[in-house]
Scaffold this active site. Structure first.
Site, PDB file in Angstrom:
ATOM      1  N   ALA A  30       0.836  -1.194   0.000  1.00 49.01           N
ATOM      2  CA  ALA A  30       0.000   0.000   0.000  1.00 49.01           C
ATOM      3  C   ALA A  30       0.876   1.250   0.000  1.00 49.01           C
ATOM      4  O   ALA A  30       2.048   1.201   0.363  1.00 49.01           O
ATOM      5  CB  ALA A  30      -0.914  -0.010   1.222  1.00 49.01           C
ATOM      6  N   CYS A  31       0.269   2.372  -0.390  1.00 45.07           N
ATOM      7  CA  CYS A  31       0.934   3.670  -0.373  1.00 45.07           C
ATOM      8  C   CYS A  31       1.495   3.931   1.027  1.00 45.07           C
ATOM      9  O   CYS A  31       0.797   3.655   2.000  1.00 45.07           O
ATOM     10  CB  CYS A  31      -0.068   4.760  -0.736  1.00 45.07           C
ATOM     11  SG  CYS A  31       0.488   6.431  -0.420  1.00 45.07           S
ATOM     12  N   PRO A  32       2.669   4.474   1.201  1.00 41.44           N
ATOM     13  CA  PRO A  32       3.592   4.960   0.170  1.00 41.44           C
ATOM     14  C   PRO A  32       4.677   3.966  -0.191  1.00 41.44           C
ATOM     15  O   PRO A  32       5.687   4.329  -0.771  1.00 41.44           O
ATOM     16  CB  PRO A  32       4.213   6.178   0.863  1.00 41.44           C
ATOM     17  CG  PRO A  32       4.326   5.742   2.298  1.00 41.44           C
ATOM     18  CD  PRO A  32       3.182   4.796   2.554  1.00 41.44           C
ATOM     19  N   MET A  33       4.466   2.672   0.137  1.00 41.61           N
ATOM     20  CA  MET A  33       5.545   1.701  -0.046  1.00 41.61           C
ATOM     21  C   MET A  33       6.046   1.540  -1.480  1.00 41.61           C
ATOM     22  O   MET A  33       7.255   1.436  -1.683  1.00 41.61           O
ATOM     23  CB  MET A  33       5.124   0.346   0.535  1.00 41.61           C
ATOM     24  CG  MET A  33       4.948   0.362   2.043  1.00 41.61           C
ATOM     25  SD  MET A  33       6.382   1.059   2.836  1.00 41.61           S
ATOM     26  CE  MET A  33       7.603  -0.097   2.265  1.00 41.61           C
TER      27      MET A  33
END
Lengths: 131, 189
Positions: free
Chosen positions: B14-17
């Site tokens: 998921a964001c910001p990964m």
């Protein structure tokens, strides 16, 4: 450095933690110089005991499952990643004193300072955020 | 399947990964190299573009395969922006456009495969600069060769190589694809 981002974290629920760490890591990954000033309940976000079990906001408890399903990183993971990306963590001395907490109650690698420490960093920041 | 120098698997993150991982992977790439980032986070589409823009890298494009987005980015190469073009024979894009209909003309695109895939001039032959040395025999030395890249620098080096290999009529399309106003084709599926 492509820019400078200054963040104040002053609330301590799990949602607050995600807002702070997501923006901080995204900014750092975009080559921003980033500092977070943790004050009042925001200190939970770097408190060794508290940051692993931050509460969901009242009435939102059922979202715990959704967070797991979405494969969202945990707060300790995000905090570690932020530090790897050289985000600077500043714990607020005044609130630490107020809550009776010493520096060793917090994760490694934080600085402790007062409001002026943060203001000195934030005065020429391109992005300033408060959570 | 587009050939790249590295593939990063950010699926399920998921964001910001996806951005954080991309940033880390980019550090290990050489300037000019291309990475494919695989992600299932739909927000990564907008984020990759914005990240490339703010970090000075080149966003080439994205394609979708099922629920997996594949983003293509090329690491910034400072020398491309600064170096003087040295090969003496050049054409503008307008001149090039006028020549493309001729039968004895060959247009050689020396950008990376992913750059070519997300927009090239119809009929252009794709040989990345790094492979030109070993693949030069694929080209007809009797033809007039126009060489193009993004900004005229890689094509400058390629034009010099071709001239040394005995190509008699070589011209560098010095304005490059970044200023090409005509139609382009995609081949990214």
């Amino acid at each position: 450095m492509a820019g400078k981002t200054a963040i104040i974290a002053s609330n301590g629920s799990l949602f607050d933690a995600y807002k702070v760490y997501n923006i901080a890591t995204a900014a750092a990954a975009s080559d921003h110089e980033v500092a977070i000033f943790f004050t009042f309940e925001g200190l939970n976000l770097i408190n060794k005991e508290a940051y692993e079990q931050l509460a969901l906001p009242e009435g939102k408890e059922q979202m715990a499952e959704g967070l797991r399903a979405a494969n969202v990183p945990t707060i300790p993971e995000l905090a570690e990643m932020a530090q790897e990306l050289e985000v600077k963590f500043i714990g607020c001395q005044m609130t630490m004193d107020l809550f009776g907490l010493e520096k060793d109650a917090f994760i490694d690698g934080i600085d402790v300072g007062g409001a002026v420490t943060f203001l000195d960093f934030a005065k020429d920041a391109d992005v300033t955020l408060t959570f | 399947m587009i050939k790249t120098d590295q593939i990063l698997d950010a699926k399920g993150l998921a964001c910001p990964m996806p951005i954080v991982r991309t940033k880390k992977a980019m550090k290990d790439l050489e300037p000019g190299q291309v990475i494919e980032v695989q992600a299932t986070d739909k927000g990564s589409l907008a984020d990759m573009k914005a990240w490339a823009k703010s970090s000075g890298n080149q966003y080439l494009g994205s394609s979708e395969e099922g629920n997996v987005l594949k983003h293509y980015l090329r690491k910034a190469d400072q020398t491309e922006e600064k170096e003087e073009v040295q090969f003496p024979h050049t054409v503008t894009n307008a001149e090039l456009q006028g020549q493309l209909g001729r039968g004895d003309v060959l247009l050689l695109d020396v950008r990376e495969p992913a750059e070519y895939a997300f927009g090239h001039i119809e009929g252009a032959v794709s040989i990345p600069l790094g492979e030109l040395e070993t693949r030069v025999q694929e080209l007809d030395a009797e033809k007039e060769v126009f060489v193009i890249c993004r900004t005229g620098n890689r094509s400058d080096l390629a034009a010099k190589q071709l001239a040394e290999k005995g190509f008699g009529r070589v011209k560098n399309a010095v304005e490059g694809m970044s200023q090409w106003a005509g139609e382009t084709k995609q081949s990214n599926s």
